[in-house]
Motif scaffolding. Structure first.
Motif, PDB file in Angstrom:
ATOM      1  N   GLY A 148       0.810  -1.208   0.000  1.00 33.81           N
ATOM      2  CA  GLY A 148       0.000   0.000   0.000  1.00 33.81           C
ATOM      3  C   GLY A 148       0.847   1.263   0.000  1.00 33.81           C
ATOM      4  O   GLY A 148       0.501   2.249  -0.650  1.00 33.81           O
ATOM      5  N   LEU A 149       1.951   1.235   0.706  1.00 31.59           N
ATOM      6  CA  LEU A 149       2.765   2.446   0.798  1.00 31.59           C
ATOM      7  C   LEU A 149       3.437   2.747  -0.525  1.00 31.59           C
ATOM      8  O   LEU A 149       3.522   3.896  -0.944  1.00 31.59           O
ATOM      9  CB  LEU A 149       3.787   2.293   1.918  1.00 31.59           C
ATOM     10  CG  LEU A 149       3.153   2.214   3.292  1.00 31.59           C
ATOM     11  CD1 LEU A 149       4.186   1.911   4.347  1.00 31.59           C
ATOM     12  CD2 LEU A 149       2.456   3.524   3.613  1.00 31.59           C
ATOM     13  N   ALA A 159       0.818   4.107  -2.775  1.00 31.58           N
ATOM     14  CA  ALA A 159       0.505   5.501  -2.492  1.00 31.58           C
ATOM     15  C   ALA A 159       1.563   6.404  -3.110  1.00 31.58           C
ATOM     16  O   ALA A 159       1.240   7.410  -3.748  1.00 31.58           O
ATOM     17  CB  ALA A 159       0.425   5.722  -0.990  1.00 31.58           C
ATOM     18  N   LEU A 206      11.862   3.252   5.039  1.00 27.01           N
ATOM     19  CA  LEU A 206      11.118   2.378   5.945  1.00 27.01           C
ATOM     20  C   LEU A 206      11.907   1.127   6.289  1.00 27.01           C
ATOM     21  O   LEU A 206      11.651   0.491   7.297  1.00 27.01           O
ATOM     22  CB  LEU A 206       9.777   1.993   5.324  1.00 27.01           C
ATOM     23  CG  LEU A 206       8.772   3.140   5.329  1.00 27.01           C
ATOM     24  CD1 LEU A 206       7.498   2.731   4.643  1.00 27.01           C
ATOM     25  CD2 LEU A 206       8.479   3.570   6.749  1.00 27.01           C
ATOM     26  N   THR A 236      14.395   7.350   8.760  1.00 23.16           N
ATOM     27  CA  THR A 236      12.997   7.187   9.140  1.00 23.16           C
ATOM     28  C   THR A 236      12.335   8.516   9.450  1.00 23.16           C
ATOM     29  O   THR A 236      11.134   8.621   9.362  1.00 23.16           O
ATOM     30  CB  THR A 236      12.846   6.272  10.364  1.00 23.16           C
ATOM     31  OG1 THR A 236      13.760   6.704  11.344  1.00 23.16           O
ATOM     32  CG2 THR A 236      13.138   4.842  10.014  1.00 23.16           C
ATOM     33  N   ALA A 237      13.103   9.508   9.822  1.00 21.79           N
ATOM     34  CA  ALA A 237      12.462  10.769  10.171  1.00 21.79           C
ATOM     35  C   ALA A 237      12.938  11.867   9.242  1.00 21.79           C
ATOM     36  O   ALA A 237      14.108  12.180   9.173  1.00 21.79           O
ATOM     37  CB  ALA A 237      12.770  11.137  11.616  1.00 21.79           C
ATOM     38  N   GLY A 238      12.004  12.418   8.542  1.00 25.63           N
ATOM     39  CA  GLY A 238      12.301  13.603   7.759  1.00 25.63           C
ATOM     40  C   GLY A 238      13.360  13.417   6.711  1.00 25.63           C
ATOM     41  O   GLY A 238      14.072  14.344   6.370  1.00 25.63           O
ATOM     42  N   ALA A 247      -2.668   4.195   4.234  1.00 23.48           N
ATOM     43  CA  ALA A 247      -1.323   4.169   3.671  1.00 23.48           C
ATOM     44  C   ALA A 247      -0.591   5.495   3.794  1.00 23.48           C
ATOM     45  O   ALA A 247      -0.064   6.021   2.820  1.00 23.48           O
ATOM     46  CB  ALA A 247      -1.361   3.718   2.207  1.00 23.48           C
ATOM     47  N   LEU A 248      -0.549   6.040   4.982  1.00 25.57           N
ATOM     48  CA  LEU A 248       0.309   7.205   5.194  1.00 25.57           C
ATOM     49  C   LEU A 248       1.743   6.732   5.282  1.00 25.57           C
ATOM     50  O   LEU A 248       2.018   5.621   5.712  1.00 25.57           O
ATOM     51  CB  LEU A 248      -0.074   7.920   6.494  1.00 25.57           C
ATOM     52  CG  LEU A 248      -1.482   8.495   6.554  1.00 25.57           C
ATOM     53  CD1 LEU A 248      -1.645   9.322   7.812  1.00 25.57           C
ATOM     54  CD2 LEU A 248      -1.776   9.340   5.337  1.00 25.57           C
ATOM     55  N   PHE A 249       2.652   7.598   4.890  1.00 24.13           N
ATOM     56  CA  PHE A 249       4.057   7.254   5.024  1.00 24.13           C
ATOM     57  C   PHE A 249       4.451   7.430   6.487  1.00 24.13           C
ATOM     58  O   PHE A 249       4.474   8.550   6.988  1.00 24.13           O
ATOM     59  CB  PHE A 249       4.919   8.142   4.139  1.00 24.13           C
ATOM     60  CG  PHE A 249       4.498   8.115   2.693  1.00 24.13           C
ATOM     61  CD1 PHE A 249       4.473   6.910   1.993  1.00 24.13           C
ATOM     62  CD2 PHE A 249       4.106   9.246   2.035  1.00 24.13           C
ATOM     63  CE1 PHE A 249       4.076   6.864   0.678  1.00 24.13           C
ATOM     64  CE2 PHE A 249       3.714   9.217   0.716  1.00 24.13           C
ATOM     65  CZ  PHE A 249       3.692   8.023   0.032  1.00 24.13           C
ATOM     66  N   PRO A 250       4.743   6.331   7.162  1.00 25.04           N
ATOM     67  CA  PRO A 250       4.932   6.451   8.610  1.00 25.04           C
ATOM     68  C   PRO A 250       6.171   7.253   8.981  1.00 25.04           C
ATOM     69  O   PRO A 250       6.284   7.699  10.113  1.00 25.04           O
ATOM     70  CB  PRO A 250       5.068   4.997   9.067  1.00 25.04           C
ATOM     71  CG  PRO A 250       5.278   4.188   7.855  1.00 25.04           C
ATOM     72  CD  PRO A 250       4.857   4.971   6.666  1.00 25.04           C
ATOM     73  N   HIS A 251       7.088   7.418   8.043  1.00 23.65           N
ATOM     74  CA  HIS A 251       8.318   8.123   8.385  1.00 23.65           C
ATOM     75  C   HIS A 251       8.242   9.598   8.075  1.00 23.65           C
ATOM     76  O   HIS A 251       9.242  10.294   8.168  1.00 23.65           O
ATOM     77  CB  HIS A 251       9.496   7.490   7.664  1.00 23.65           C
ATOM     78  CG  HIS A 251       9.349   7.473   6.169  1.00 23.65           C
ATOM     79  ND1 HIS A 251       8.323   6.837   5.535  1.00 23.65           N
ATOM     80  CD2 HIS A 251      10.104   8.019   5.200  1.00 23.65           C
ATOM     81  CE1 HIS A 251       8.448   6.980   4.229  1.00 23.65           C
ATOM     82  NE2 HIS A 251       9.521   7.698   3.999  1.00 23.65           N
ATOM     83  N   MET A 252       7.079  10.073   7.668  1.00 23.50           N
ATOM     84  CA  MET A 252       6.961  11.494   7.370  1.00 23.50           C
ATOM     85  C   MET A 252       5.867  12.096   8.243  1.00 23.50           C
ATOM     86  O   MET A 252       4.880  11.430   8.548  1.00 23.50           O
ATOM     87  CB  MET A 252       6.544  11.687   5.920  1.00 23.50           C
ATOM     88  CG  MET A 252       7.497  11.073   4.920  1.00 23.50           C
ATOM     89  SD  MET A 252       6.903  11.426   3.255  1.00 23.50           S
ATOM     90  CE  MET A 252       7.897  10.278   2.329  1.00 23.50           C
ATOM     91  N   ASP A 253       6.052  13.360   8.588  1.00 23.67           N
ATOM     92  CA  ASP A 253       5.002  13.991   9.371  1.00 23.67           C
ATOM     93  C   ASP A 253       3.861  14.408   8.439  1.00 23.67           C
ATOM     94  O   ASP A 253       3.911  14.176   7.227  1.00 23.67           O
ATOM     95  CB  ASP A 253       5.551  15.163  10.193  1.00 23.67           C
ATOM     96  CG  ASP A 253       6.034  16.317   9.333  1.00 23.67           C
ATOM     97  OD1 ASP A 253       5.636  16.385   8.165  1.00 23.67           O
ATOM     98  OD2 ASP A 253       6.811  17.144   9.836  1.00 23.67           O
ATOM     99  N   GLU A 294       4.729  16.598   5.505  1.00 24.34           N
ATOM    100  CA  GLU A 294       5.464  15.896   4.452  1.00 24.34           C
ATOM    101  C   GLU A 294       4.576  14.914   3.714  1.00 24.34           C
ATOM    102  O   GLU A 294       4.693  14.733   2.495  1.00 24.34           O
ATOM    103  CB  GLU A 294       6.657  15.168   5.069  1.00 24.34           C
ATOM    104  CG  GLU A 294       7.724  16.111   5.555  1.00 24.34           C
ATOM    105  CD  GLU A 294       8.731  15.450   6.474  1.00 24.34           C
ATOM    106  OE1 GLU A 294       9.853  15.944   6.533  1.00 24.34           O
ATOM    107  OE2 GLU A 294       8.378  14.445   7.122  1.00 24.34           O
TER     108      GLU A 294
END
Ligand code: ATP
Ligand code: ATP
Ligand code: MG
Ligand code: MG
Lengths: 316, 393, 340, 452, 393
Positions: free
Chosen positions: C229-230, C233, C252, C334-336, E85-91, E94
């Motif tokens: 799904g990701l 998207a 991810l 994983t972040a930003g 399906a949101l991208f878990p690594h983005m706020d 983003e």
């Protein structure tokens, strides 16, 4: 490129990897294979003699190869256990290697899992514990060998005296095949458990935490959560780790060379290296041993694949 | 005994207060539904009951024991998760039987119960699928089956039917009600579907912004909302509101007046601002005023947009002549607008001038400042009780 | 019934006996029960056992600390011993257990005086960095194909990737040695004489190939676990498949990617066989750290203390660097990761 | 990435020890200078490529370069133990054809024969390597301890004692002095055992691998004599030294060796002796320099060659019996792939001059291949070795090279494994040597069948 | 131009046919809603339009071009995913801006549009949250914002409002309608919410078991379902069905008879089995029969269960005396049961004997064998057109 079919796209993505492998692996492999079908030639410019088919392989399997230690040297007898060692167990590279690979991989898996589990917890100073646990993996093999070599040098280290006094080792463990085998095993576990730990840790870290919530509500104890959620979900990573550790262990050489020496603990790669670089030019034999080694490793990996083919989320 | 009691539960994430001092008690065998706007703290409250989240303050009791701090597995609860959270590495059978296998039921029993649960959620024949091979609704049903197969004392269900179609929803609704009856289980349920909340629950708990607004039987919430929030939230489409001022002998809004004796209202007095509420089904065309026991005076209006729903039609009325703005954009706030529901055969068309009346016995009055309800049903003008009402087709 | 505070106290290691009265912040609701306990006069151990049964989390916590300390000891002791060897002055290497034979911290300086060890380290570092980069890029593409695409021949090709790992590296030596010593005209502008020998490529190429299968397998495993799904998207949002790999799948899979990177980096940094044979051992000719360490070894004598000191110098900073980098990579991916 | 030496630079491999003396700072004497002084073209410079110093690794490096046909290095420094295999593979330049006759005759006449043999083509006897320095095995002992124990060692230097006497003396001295160790030597399973320490002991007992010194360099048609009695006796004696009274030992030989010697090589066996904790040690000439220095034992260091098992006359095979000194050392070989062959040959030519040999000896302590020069060297420059010139001479007279044919590396592995396992008692000496004999036979037979 | 055309789309997963030969055309700027039971192939059909799934057979056109095989990014579609399906690594910022940043809009523009979209979905002030820190409904709104921020030609929305509460749904509904109008975008929408489907769509496509059943404007689907499936699926609660046999001059069911001239029906003849359909709102108490233009004869019934919904009450009627079985368990199948919807004020209570009539002009007749509709509204008995109907309160 987006317009390509999935198949064509996949092949395109694999192209760089296989280009590199062709250059560095497949091409040398084929040349090595051709070498293994020719006779040894210790003199002259051409390192290889005439074409002799699989004679080199036959020699290897019957204990007649020009090797200081034999690849395999067994005979069949009519009485129990029906197999007779031409030379003792610890002098047959195949058995030494197999025993080493099996024991070390099993131990490393268990210890690696323990380490990974510790590292997966949240606690202060985790970063430094992680450095500590990763450190052995960062040690060059020469040094790893040197540490254990010195530790079990009777005059230098304390290892021999200690182990001798509790009756485990002889006075000169590095010259004794059984003792040296154990030392090498320990040295390998010390270093390579970190490899397992790192990979398993990565697997642990990528498990979706909400699944644990579900399991907790469903009544799973920590052990059950481990068995039913964690283990199956890290299984793919674990299998990769074990697969590569097994192949690595089957090719063990540097560690042996730098501690007890190939004479005391002959491994399959020991035979290849000694044949290749021993000074007497027996490249054809070396190539044949290398191929036989690859064959053995291939068989074992085949076993893995069959064994784990059905694992959920597995690699195949 | 599976009474669930929350005592002053507060949950904060950093500065953000997700749940704000909620106390409530769910009786043994009761079916309580949490409703409230998105992000109001429903899931978080459920999680504190399940033990997945430790409340920042407050205590949770299940049965007679305090369970705050107890591991989820020792609380005897089953939960359907809003995000479904199926185990990706297990097929449907394994997912459903997970909890049973943990408890070492014998295989026979496990199979029997799994098949029964799969039957209830209509997933027969899919037991060997993997979650990734199923549609959204099918996955959600696996999640439900996973919870009901365990027959626990307390069920926590977080929007379990969100991805199901109307028909299946109705089916699941009756199944859950049957389960509730048969197991005599305590059920805490989260839904955003009014029909579900109304039909299934013994009581509805309305939450807003982390705070409990009202907890009462469904019709009470519908008919006697304690405050503006509940009044606006329960019922779909939402209640119409009109701001007005109490005057001597009545209530004045921008567009119409209502007779009433402000003296009978406590806490407010003449001159105060109040909000009048009336549900769309309590707005009628003038021509049917006679069939009402107690109609208001006619109010001039103009139909703006018609929304046919099949079994009824929503008519957006403009009370004052207002040019550009179409009501459909924001139906529930301005006093100049009114939503009316009529039967589909009524010949109202868009842009028509109409007169409407309100059913006085169904009006609600709220304090505009605090939002607290002042009165439900203005009955003081005329004597006769509103008798049997009827519906004409 | 147990005290809720017990569960939330992260510092409670569970292994220190505590005054039982301290455990009742509620003023001792169960006074009677406590009284009985006191009469039984249980020792701290029994008390602990009793508490543990009541509250198994304590046991797990205690077990955890025991395990952590055990692992720390077993992994670090050989290093400690190595340090003792390094501190022992030359020629006095005898009966070292917990203390060095003499004290000679000068070894850590001598290391650089005898040979330019830092240059070897630098060479290794660059080679490892380059190989890791090559491996991660190539293996990411392959891992994506293997992990997320269906195509005929997937399993056989995957096994083919492994084959290089079946062979003892010595088996590749002769053909590769020939290859890297063959002069290619198109390399002349880069390497001078057109051969790869004595250039970083002579190491980066085979080492990349040798450690690539591991990275491919790791990445395949991790990539295949990212929900479709990701990626869907991302693709609808306008990325290409590669874009989705870069922006969604790799971030991810951060733990896997970082691990593949770390394993490759360290493996290359410490590789034995090709490092030894594919350069002439000269620091200016890109000889790696291995040659540096071996350089302390003479025909009839080995400067063990220098080898030990060199190893510590060569290993510890890199390990620390790698771990810190790994944490950064994981959090960065994983972040930003997309903050532009 | 650009690299490669200048056009007149000759690249030579060497260990760090040799590297240290080639060039020097300022006016200090250096080998380079000596080479120029000896007539080397002033344009030609030597550049050293240091290699790892362990012999096996150096062989691998040389092999890697020569198999690939790679140069530089233009000159390879090769162990006398494995020069011949390279010669037989045509990977060396034939010096007999390329060097000036004058130089050749000087070398042939004055260089130590034993080391020259290791640099010749076994069939044509053409010279393919120029010995840089030989090395010889010595027995080092502490005169002070032995004398304290009542032994007179004054004649030992050139007239080595019998093994039995040696053992008794060492044993008594150790007890007297309360030392941990008596005699330390190398018996690990490695090249050093087969080439040297065992070779010495075996020779002193009149045994030989291939029936005497005449068959050393011609593989194929030669007798295999490792299972003969003298060889067995040698092993049994060593077992007596290691185990004392036990199975497969020789009566009357005291236990003087620590059992760890079976995993010891040079450094480990030297350490206890160097630390003053052993009576005697078998080692190379560098050990003399190290332990004979004034700061160390000085005059208390005694040096001799290997003790005697049977007298030469009683020895079974030619050239065996009596004392012996294993031959080590390194040869310089010109790579046939070099672009600077002429220059490299010039360098070799210069190395064959006496001044250069002396410079090498004085600066690095490496014995000159013309051992007569040892006496000529000034003791001040050379250090303790000069003091033992007569012993060096005796050693050179009794030098025993290993049978370094192209098969030797292979055979060596077989030998040291068997001998080591016999030392350890893992196999009875007879059984071990019988097996070894069979293995060697098979190895030898390869030569005939392959028509090498 | 963003017409979407599907031509004979079939998608098989192994043996399983998820989508079975669907052809349909969505006009430029049209709003088409897919409805159908869980697992019927709605999401799969959407995915073939988006390009995430290649159809096993058939072609997809967007605008004038065939896009089968084209990458999703080149199709100019935006999609709201059923599983969010949101991208878990983005706020949140983003996540929403992902598509814009890919297209290298300048920062200013990106921020402006993201803020606007966040406003629409009421997520102002949450832009720096991570998805894991949000409630289910908040996450879903991020998903919607991510799609609308891009202003594409075609929107694909797979149950975008499933996790939202009623009030927010109404808000989002109007926002989406506004977007639809303003952008003139083509929207394909999946929902299981009848109200959404009825109010928002230009046409509804009803799917079952991978096959397209009917595609028509909402009221047409409601009033003139082409077959039994559509009739039963559209409308909540579901239509009542009664099996019967055509006889000379009428239709006989177990419990009542209806006058009608079978000769006027094509494809069936006297003696054939048919199914009669009537919606709950077209069942009336006998006392209101007069207000109907064309009522049937009274039918005896007994009220079983009452389900009060606030604005209406559902009454489950038993036609024949049937002991154990409560209708609520399975309301829509057996001919002996009937569901009636009445206004809340009507004084019906459980277990009461009643007489009901059906509105003949609202009856539906289906071929029992094929399920095809035969007739909607039986008007042949009496002349007068059903005039204005009214609702009494
Ligand atoms: N990867 C797959 N492998 C096998 N079957 C699949 C797969 N994906 C979907 N299906 C099946 O295809 C059918 C259609 O699925 P789809 O997701 O289109 O349903 P849907 O109409 O969206 O249902 P829902 O309303 O529950 O989301 C389902 O029966 C589902 O089980
Ligand atoms: N881990 C977290 N960190 C920070 N805030 C959080 C976290 N989890 C939830 N919240 C916030 O707490 C509030 C309540 O969340 P909760 O999930 O309980 O809402 P909800 O009522 O279930 O909403 P919905 O109907 O949308 O699912 C929300 O505003 C949410 O953003
Ligand atoms: Mg929620
Ligand atoms: Mg779907």
């Amino acid at each position: 490129m987006e317009g390509l079919s999935e198949t064509a796209y996949a092949y395109l993505l694999l192209l760089p990897a296989f280009a590199l492998l062709t250059l560095v692996a497949f091409y040398p492999m084929i040349r090595t294979f051709v070498m293994s079908l020719r006779a040894d030639q210790t003199r002259g410019i051409d390192p290889l003699g005439g074409f002799i088919g699989i004679e080199n392989y036959i020699d290897i399997l019957t204990g007649n190869a020009r090797l200081a230690r034999q690849f395999l040297d067994i005979g069949l007898t009519s009485s129990f256990p029906f197999i007779e060692f031409g030379t003792p167990f610890f002098q047959q590279a195949l058995f030494v290697t197999l025993a080493f690979a099996i024991i070390s991989v099993v131990m490393e898996t268990l210890i690696g899992f323990g380490q990974a589990y510790v590292l997966d917890q949240d606690f202060r100073g985790r970063r430094w514990v992680r450095v500590a646990i990763i450190l052995p993996w960062a040690v060059p093999i020469v040094i790893q060998g040197m540490i254990f070599f010195l530790m079990f040098q009777p005059t230098v280290g304390f290892g021999s005296d200690l182990m001798q006094s509790i009756g485990v080792f002889s006075g000169t463990p590095l010259a004794n095949s059984r003792d040296a085998f154990i030392i090498i095993l320990v040295a390998d576990i010390w270093k390579s458990a970190a490899f397992m730990a790192l990979l398993i840790l990565a697997g642990l870290q990528s498990v979706d935490r909400s699944l644990y919530d579900v399991a907790r509500v469903a009544g799973a104890s920590p052990w059950q959560r481990f068995k039913l959620i964690t283990l199956p979900l890290v299984m793919p990573a674990l299998l990769v780790a074990m697969l590569f550790r097994t192949m690595d262990a089957m090719r063990v050489f540097g560690l042996i060379e730098s501690t007890a020496g190939c004479t005391t603990v002959p491994s399959l790669t020991c035979l290849v290296v000694e044949a290749m670089f021993g000074g007497t030019r027996i490249y054809a034999t070396a190539a044949a041993v290398a191929f036989s080694t690859a064959l053995v490793i291939g068989l074992i990996i085949g076993g893995y694949v069959v064994l784990f083919r059905d694992t959920e989320g597995g690699m195949y | 005994m599976a009474r669930v009691r929350l005592e002053n539960i507060t949950k904060r994430y950093g500065d953000e207060t997700a749940v704000d001092d909620i106390s409530l008690e769910v009786e043994d065998g009761e079916f309580v539904t949490f409703v409230g706007p998105s992000g109001c703290g429903k899931s978080t409250t459920m999680e504190t009951v399940a033990g997945l989240t430790e409340p920042t303050e407050g205590r949770v009791y299940i049965g007679d024991d305090e369970v705050t701090g107890l591991a989820p597995k020792d609380r005897g609860v089953a939960m359907v998760f809003q995000n479904i959270a199926l185990f990706p590495h297990m097929d449907v059978y394994e997912n459903i039987s997970f909890g049973l296998r943990l408890r070492k039921y014998d295989d026979e029993e496990v199979r029997r119960r799994v098949e029964e649960a799969a039957d209830i959620v209509q997933l027969e024949g899919m037991l060997d699928r993997m979650p990734a091979e199923m549609s959204g609704g099918q996955q959600q049903r696996v999640g439900i089956a996973r919870a009901i197969v365990r027959n626990p004392d307390v069920f926590l269900m977080d929007e379990p039917l969100a991805n199901l179609d109307a028909k299946l929803r109705v089916h699941m609704r009756t199944e859950l009600q049957r389960l509730h009856r048969e197991l005599n289980a305590t059920i805490i349920y989260v839904t955003h579907d009014q029909a579900e909340a109304m039909t299934m629950s013994n009581r509805i708990a309305v939450l807003n912004d982390g705070k409990l607004q009202q907890i009462a039987p469904p019709l009470e919430c519908y008919n006697e909302p304690t405050n503006l929030f509940v009044a606006g939230f329960i019922g779909s489409p939402s209640m119409n509101f009109a701001e007005g001022t109490l005057v001597e002998g009545g209530l004045e809004t921008n567009n119409f007046n209502i007779d009433l004796d402000p003296g009978r209202l406590s806490g407010v007095s003449v001159g105060d601002e109040v909000t009048l509420g009336v549900r769309p089904e309590d707005v009628h065309l003038r021509r049917y005023a006679d069939s009402l026991a107690d109609p208001t005076d006619p109010i001039d209006a103009r139909s703006d947009v018609l929304e046919p729903m099949g079994d009824e039609v929503f008519v957006y009325l403009l009370l004052a002549e207002e040019a550009g703005r179409s009501m459909a954009e924001d139906p529930a706030t301005a006093s100049d607008q009114l939503l009316m529901s009529i039967t589909p055969d009524t010949d109202v068309h868009e842009g028509q001038d109409l007169e409407v009346v309100l059913d006085r016995s169904k009006l609600h009055l709220f304090d505009a400042a605090t939002g607290e309800a002042l009165l439900h049903g203005l009955v003081e003008r005329s004597g006769p009780e509103s008798g049997e009402a009827s519906k004409a087709g | 019934m147990s005290d809720p505070n017990e569960h939330t106290d992260p510092n409670d290691t569970g292994d220190r006996p505590r005054d039982p009265t301290l455990r009742r912040p509620d003023g001792g609701r169960n006074v009677l029960k406590e009284g009985r306990d006191a009469e039984l006069d249980r020792g701290p151990l029994q008390q602990w056992a009793a508490n543990s049964i009541e509250n198994p989390e304590r046991v797990y916590r205690a077990l955890f600390y025991v395990a952590a300390i055990f692992f720390l000891f077993t992994t670090l002791f050989p290093f400690y011993w190595l340090l003792m060897v390094a501190l022992t002055p030359e020629g006095q290497l005898q009966d070292i257990v917990f203390t060095p034979n003499g004290f000679n911290p000068g070894a850590f300086i001598e290391v650089f005086e005898v040979i330019p060890f830092h240059i070897y380290m630098f060479n290794s570092f660059i080679i490892a960095l380059a190989s890791t980069a090559v491996v991660l890029v190539v293996a990411s593409l392959a891992g994506y194909a293997f992990g997320r695409l269906e195509f005929p021949g997937r399993t056989p090709l995957m096994l083919l990737v492994l084959i290089i790992s079946f062979f003892p590296p010595a088996a590749f030596f002769i053909p590769l040695n020939d290859l890297f010593n063959t002069s290619f005209f198109f390399l002349e502008p880069i390497t001078g004489d057109g051969t790869l020998y004595n250039t970083p490529f002579a190491l980066v190429t085979p080492l990349s190939a040798i450690f690539m299968p591991l990275a491919i397998f790791i990445l395949t495993t991790f990539y295949s676990q990212i929900p479709d799904g990701l990626e869907d998207a991302a693709r609808v949002e306008g990325t290409t498949r590669l874009g989705a790999l870069l922006r969604v799948i790799i971030p991810l899979s951060a733990p896997g990617v970082a691990t593949a990177g770390v394993l490759t980096f360290i493996a290359v940094y410490n590789e034995f066989f090709f490092s030894f044979l594919m350069t002439d051992g000269q620091p200016q000719n890109w000889a790696p750290i291995l040659d540096g360490i071996l350089a302390y070894q003479g025909q009839y004598e080995v400067l063990y203390h220098l080898m030990a000191a060199a190893s510590i110098i060569g290993v510890i900073p890199v390990a620390i660097l790698v771990v810190i980098a790994q944490e950064k990579i994981v959090s960065g991916l994983t972040a930003g990761a997309l903050k532009e | 990435l650009g690299r490669g030496p200048g056009s007149n630079t000759v690249v030579m491999t060497a260990d760090s020890g040799v590297e240290g003396i080639i060039h020097s700072e300022g006016d200090q004497p250096s080998v380079q200078q000596a080479l120029w002084d000896a007539g080397l073209d002033e344009d030609i410079r030597i550049e050293i490529q240091t290699v790892v110093s362990d012999s096996a690794s150096r062989m691998q490096t040389a092999q890697a370069a020569l198999e690939a046909g790679r140069a530089p290095p233009d000159i390879h420094m090769m162990d006398s133990g494995w020069t011949v295999p390279f010669v037989l593979r045509n990977q060396t330049v034939n010096l007999t054809e390329e060097l000036p006759g004058e130089t050749l005759s000087y070398v042939n006449e004055n260089y130590l024969d034993a080391i020259l043999e290791t640099a010749r083509h076994p069939e044509s006897s053409d010279l393919h390597g120029l010995p840089l320095f030989p090395d010889l095995g010595f027995t080092l002992y502490r005169e002070d301890y032995l004398e304290d124990a009542g032994y007179d060692t004054s004649s030992w230097a050139t007239d080595p004692p019998q093994w039995e006497e040696f053992a008794n003396a060492v044993s008594d001295a150790r007890e007297q002095a309360g030392l941990d160790y008596g005699y330390t030597t190398q018996a690990a399973a490695y090249e050093g055992l087969s080439c040297c320490t065992f070779n010495e002991v075996m020779t002193s007992w009149g045994g030989a691998y291939f029936g005497g010194v005449n068959n050393l360099f011609t593989a194929g048609d030669r007798p295999i004599t490792v299972d003969e009695q003298p060889v067995i006796d040698a092993i049994r004696m060593m077992r007596s030294f290691i185990e004392g009274e036990n199975q497969n030992t020789l009566d009357g030989y005291a236990q003087i060796c620590p059992s760890p010697i079976i995993q010891w090589t040079e450094q480990q066996s030297l350490s206890p002796f160097d630390a003053g904790n052993a009576v005697a040690n078998r080692n190379w000439s560098f050990a003399i320099a190290q332990t004979g220095a004034e700061e160390a034992f000085g005059e208390n260091l005694g040096v001799t060659t290997c003790p005697i098992g049977v007298p030469e006359e009683e020895a079974e095979f030619d050239g065996t019996g009596g004392t012996a000194a294993a031959l080590g050392g390194w040869n310089l070989v010109v790579s046939p792939f070099s672009d600077r062959k002429e220059e490299a040959l010039q360098v070799l030519e210069a190395f064959a001059s006496e001044e250069v040999m002396l410079t090498v000896f004085e600066l690095g302590g490496y014995l000159p291949p013309n051992l007569d020069l040892v006496a000529e060297a000034s003791p001040d420059d050379v250090g303790p070795v000069a003091r033992y010139g007569d012993v060096v001479q005796a050693a050179s007279d009794n030098a025993i090279p290993r049978p370094a044919t192209d098969l030797w590396p292979e055979q060596s592995a077989l030998v040291y494994q068997s001998v080591n396992s016999a030392y350890r008692g893992a196999k009875a000496p007879e059984a071990a040597m019988n097996d070894l004999a069979q293995e060697l036979e098979q190895s030898e037979s390869e030569v005939q069948t392959n028509g090498n």
